[in-house]
Design a protein around this motif. Structure first.
Motif, PDB file in Angstrom:
ATOM      1  N   ILE A  49       0.846  -1.203   0.000  1.00 53.26           N
ATOM      2  CA  ILE A  49       0.000   0.000   0.000  1.00 53.26           C
ATOM      3  C   ILE A  49       0.874   1.244   0.000  1.00 53.26           C
ATOM      4  N   ASP A  50       1.846   1.268   0.893  1.00 60.50           N
ATOM      5  CA  ASP A  50       2.704   2.447   1.020  1.00 60.50           C
ATOM      6  C   ASP A  50       3.499   2.706  -0.264  1.00 60.50           C
ATOM      7  N   LYS A  51       4.000   1.649  -0.876  1.00 59.31           N
ATOM      8  CA  LYS A  51       4.758   1.826  -2.116  1.00 59.31           C
ATOM      9  C   LYS A  51       3.870   2.434  -3.209  1.00 59.31           C
ATOM     10  N   ILE A  52       2.624   2.007  -3.254  1.00 57.55           N
ATOM     11  CA  ILE A  52       1.707   2.506  -4.282  1.00 57.55           C
ATOM     12  C   ILE A  52       1.329   3.961  -4.044  1.00 57.55           C
ATOM     13  N   ILE A  53       0.955   4.301  -2.811  1.00 49.89           N
ATOM     14  CA  ILE A  53       0.461   5.665  -2.589  1.00 49.89           C
ATOM     15  C   ILE A  53       1.584   6.702  -2.616  1.00 49.89           C
ATOM     16  N   TYR A  54       2.825   6.266  -2.462  1.00 51.36           N
ATOM     17  CA  TYR A  54       3.942   7.201  -2.569  1.00 51.36           C
ATOM     18  C   TYR A  54       4.553   7.212  -3.970  1.00 51.36           C
ATOM     19  N   SER A  55       3.964   6.489  -4.899  1.00 51.49           N
ATOM     20  CA  SER A  55       4.495   6.450  -6.260  1.00 51.49           C
ATOM     21  C   SER A  55       4.110   7.712  -7.017  1.00 51.49           C
ATOM     22  N   LEU A  56       4.889   8.026  -8.042  1.00 51.96           N
ATOM     23  CA  LEU A  56       4.577   9.179  -8.891  1.00 51.96           C
ATOM     24  C   LEU A  56       3.287   8.946  -9.671  1.00 51.96           C
ATOM     25  N   SER A  57       3.050   7.712 -10.060  1.00 45.93           N
ATOM     26  CA  SER A  57       1.830   7.394 -10.808  1.00 45.93           C
ATOM     27  C   SER A  57       0.585   7.673  -9.980  1.00 45.93           C
ATOM     28  N   MET A  59       0.251   9.965  -7.719  1.00 43.71           N
ATOM     29  CA  MET A  59       0.057  11.416  -7.701  1.00 43.71           C
ATOM     30  C   MET A  59      -0.696  11.875  -8.950  1.00 43.71           C
ATOM     31  N   ARG A  60      -0.419  11.230 -10.077  1.00 45.48           N
ATOM     32  CA  ARG A  60      -1.023  11.667 -11.341  1.00 45.48           C
ATOM     33  C   ARG A  60      -2.489  11.275 -11.474  1.00 45.48           C
ATOM     34  N   TYR A  61      -2.985  10.395 -10.585  1.00 42.84           N
ATOM     35  CA  TYR A  61      -4.427  10.126 -10.550  1.00 42.84           C
ATOM     36  C   TYR A  61      -5.228  11.428 -10.434  1.00 42.84           C
ATOM     37  N   LEU A  62      -4.626  12.438  -9.759  1.00 40.27           N
ATOM     38  CA  LEU A  62      -5.336  13.684  -9.461  1.00 40.27           C
ATOM     39  C   LEU A  62      -5.858  14.376 -10.707  1.00 40.27           C
ATOM     40  N   ASP A  63      -5.181  14.204 -11.839  1.00 39.08           N
ATOM     41  CA  ASP A  63      -5.607  14.876 -13.059  1.00 39.08           C
ATOM     42  C   ASP A  63      -5.744  13.886 -14.207  1.00 39.08           C
ATOM     43  N   LYS A  64      -6.460  12.800 -13.925  1.00 41.84           N
ATOM     44  CA  LYS A  64      -6.778  11.850 -14.983  1.00 41.84           C
ATOM     45  C   LYS A  64      -8.297  11.675 -15.051  1.00 41.84           C
ATOM     46  N   THR A  65      -8.788  11.581 -16.268  1.00 38.37           N
ATOM     47  CA  THR A  65     -10.227  11.482 -16.510  1.00 38.37           C
ATOM     48  C   THR A  65     -10.806  10.189 -15.956  1.00 38.37           C
ATOM     49  N   LYS A 354       9.823   2.591 -28.892  1.00 45.78           N
ATOM     50  CA  LYS A 354       8.363   2.701 -29.035  1.00 45.78           C
ATOM     51  C   LYS A 354       7.663   2.405 -27.713  1.00 45.78           C
ATOM     52  N   ARG A 355       8.176   1.429 -26.987  1.00 44.49           N
ATOM     53  CA  ARG A 355       7.585   1.113 -25.679  1.00 44.49           C
ATOM     54  C   ARG A 355       7.812   2.254 -24.697  1.00 44.49           C
ATOM     55  N   LYS A 356       8.962   2.900 -24.762  1.00 44.91           N
ATOM     56  CA  LYS A 356       9.214   4.059 -23.896  1.00 44.91           C
ATOM     57  C   LYS A 356       8.170   5.144 -24.126  1.00 44.91           C
ATOM     58  N   VAL A 357       7.853   5.392 -25.389  1.00 42.97           N
ATOM     59  CA  VAL A 357       6.870   6.433 -25.712  1.00 42.97           C
ATOM     60  C   VAL A 357       5.490   6.040 -25.205  1.00 42.97           C
ATOM     61  N   ILE A 358       5.126   4.780 -25.362  1.00 43.37           N
ATOM     62  CA  ILE A 358       3.819   4.314 -24.871  1.00 43.37           C
ATOM     63  C   ILE A 358       3.761   4.415 -23.354  1.00 43.37           C
ATOM     64  N   ASP A 359       4.831   4.035 -22.672  1.00 44.30           N
ATOM     65  CA  ASP A 359       4.879   4.176 -21.209  1.00 44.30           C
ATOM     66  C   ASP A 359       4.679   5.632 -20.801  1.00 44.30           C
ATOM     67  N   PHE A 360       5.330   6.531 -21.524  1.00 44.37           N
ATOM     68  CA  PHE A 360       5.256   7.963 -21.191  1.00 44.37           C
ATOM     69  C   PHE A 360       3.851   8.519 -21.416  1.00 44.37           C
ATOM     70  N   ILE A 361       3.265   8.216 -22.561  1.00 42.35           N
ATOM     71  CA  ILE A 361       1.926   8.732 -22.861  1.00 42.35           C
ATOM     72  C   ILE A 361       0.898   8.136 -21.898  1.00 42.35           C
ATOM     73  N   ALA A 362       1.023   6.845 -21.597  1.00 40.11           N
ATOM     74  CA  ALA A 362       0.080   6.205 -20.664  1.00 40.11           C
ATOM     75  C   ALA A 362       0.122   6.866 -19.299  1.00 40.11           C
ATOM     76  N   GLY A 363       1.290   7.351 -18.906  1.00 45.68           N
ATOM     77  CA  GLY A 363       1.424   7.958 -17.593  1.00 45.68           C
ATOM     78  C   GLY A 363       1.032   9.416 -17.528  1.00 45.68           C
ATOM     79  N   MET A 364       0.739  10.024 -18.676  1.00 46.18           N
ATOM     80  CA  MET A 364       0.431  11.455 -18.711  1.00 46.18           C
ATOM     81  C   MET A 364      -0.859  11.786 -17.969  1.00 46.18           C
ATOM     82  N   THR A 365      -0.887  12.955 -17.353  1.00 42.12           N
ATOM     83  CA  THR A 365      -2.150  13.513 -16.879  1.00 42.12           C
ATOM     84  C   THR A 365      -2.893  14.091 -18.073  1.00 42.12           C
ATOM     85  N   ASP A 366      -4.173  14.324 -17.907  1.00 38.33           N
ATOM     86  CA  ASP A 366      -4.953  14.943 -18.982  1.00 38.33           C
ATOM     87  C   ASP A 366      -4.399  16.314 -19.344  1.00 38.33           C
TER      88      ASP A 366
END
Length: 375
Positions: A49-57, A59-65, A354-366
């Motif tokens: 739980i702690d590893k997940i809630i302190y992850s950068l990903s 944090m980005r939940y805050l601005d995802k649709t 190509k996978r790096k780009v997909i990882d990056f776009i998937a992680g983007m906030t809106d």
């Protein structure tokens, strides 16, 4: 560890003495790699739980649709509110059934880490790109596992327990069943299903969790969004409560509170002291019909056709641009500045461009996605 800390650790684990015989104990946790750092007072799944809630990903939940994008209304759900609602609903069921709430919370809070900007439409767009460029499917539940195993922590991953990763992988809330029964797996079988999901989309949709806690989160995902999405649609004047057929509301009620309460109590009544999670036929049928209603009246019209085309062109353009930036070593590009420069050598060397780009776009906030396509 001194006597007082030993006592504190025992206090953490005391509640496990009363868990159901179908529950997953902290001592059952399996990890791909041995983790010698897990030597404080926190049990295994509590660590996750702690590893997940302190992850950068996280944090980005805050601005995802969640469903509606670019809405000027502060009371419309975001991805962060959804995962918190799923966690609360799942822990309510889990506590009533004497299951492991730590495992439930870890799965629930991490289940949408891999979700794209623009919600499910963004997932559709990235799947189109992934199929074209890599001949592999993209699904947000699989990307959630990938992020936590291979992208987060600067490309080192978090070495979460297999039970948590499996629950996240198998959470697919789009597939509704009346009964959810866990399927036993080991690490090899988990990894096999994970790899197969890139080649067969049906695999990621039909997998069953390996724990009863994972089954609870899977049904809680649907409970967490079905009524709340109706509230959002009403608030935006997309539908009226009176539009919902009476054969549904007579069973589940009209409000999110009533819908959640009815389904949760029905699941508890039909699942207590059982090795599965189950709804009554009446509630399952009403929920199935409500899900169809939501798709027909909300989800299929959450974006205008011209907006969809604009976003499709935009996502393809930024994919092409980032790929060229990597190939041309354009270190001024945002993909280097806020992503690749922070990743460890192992990630950068073993991951295709190509996978790096997909990882990056998937992680983007809106918000970042909108800014980038508008360039």
């Amino acid at each position: 560890m001194n006597d007082k800390l030993d006592l504190a650790k025992n206090n953490f684990l005391n509640k496990e003495k009363n868990l159901s015989c179908y529950a997953t104990k902290s001592s059952d946790a399996i990890r791909i790699e041995e983790d010698k750092s897990l030597n404080d007072i926190r049990p295994n799944f509590f660590h996750d739980i702690d590893k997940i809630i302190y992850s950068l990903s996280y944090m980005r939940y805050l601005d995802k649709t969640q469903v509606f994008s670019r809405i000027e209304n502060d009371h419309i759900s975001k991805r962060i509110t959804h995962v918190q609602m799923v966690s609360k609903i799942a822990r309510t069921i889990g506590r009533a059934l004497n299951l492991n709430e730590d495992l439930i919370e870890a799965i629930a809070l991490g289940h949408d880490i891999g979700h794209t900007p623009l919600g499910h439409f963004g997932e559709t767009l990235l799947n189109e790109i992934s199929l074209r460029e890599l001949n592999l499917y993209f699904a947000h539940n699989i990307q959630s596992v990938r992020h936590l195993m291979s992208v987060e922590n600067n490309g080192r991953g978090f070495n979460l327990s297999i039970q948590v990763l499996d629950g996240i992988m198998c959470h697919n809330g789009e597939m509704l069943n009346s009964k959810y029964e866990p399927v036993k797996k080991d690490t090899v079988e988990f990894l096999r299903d994970y790899e197969l999901s890139y080649k067969d989309l049906e695999t990621s949709r039909k997998m069953h969790p390996m724990t009863l806690e994972g089954c609870v989160v899977r049904i809680s995902d649907i409970i967490g969004y079905i009524g709340r999405d109706i509230e959002d649609a009403v608030r935006l004047n997309r539908i009226k409560l009176e539009d919902i057929p009476s054969n549904i509301t007579n069973v589940l009620g009209k409000t999110n509170s009533s819908i959640v309460n009815t389904i949760v109590l029905d699941i508890i009544e039909n699942s207590i002291n059982k090795p599965y999670i189950k709804m009554s036929d009446k509630v399952f049928k009403a929920l199935f019909e409500l899900k169809k209603f939501n798709y027909k009246n909300i989800y299929d019209y959450s974006l205008k056709l011209e907006d969809k085309e604009y976003y499709r062109k935009g996502m393809n353009k930024i994919f092409d641009r980032y790929l060229k930036d990597i190939e041309n070593k354009n270190y001024d590009s945002i993909i280097f500045k806020i992503f690749l420069n922070d990743q460890v050598d192992k990630y950068n060397k073993e991951t295709s461009d190509k996978r790096k780009v997909i990882d990056f776009i998937a992680g983007m906030t809106d918000e970042l996605f909108f800014k980038e396509i508008e360039k």
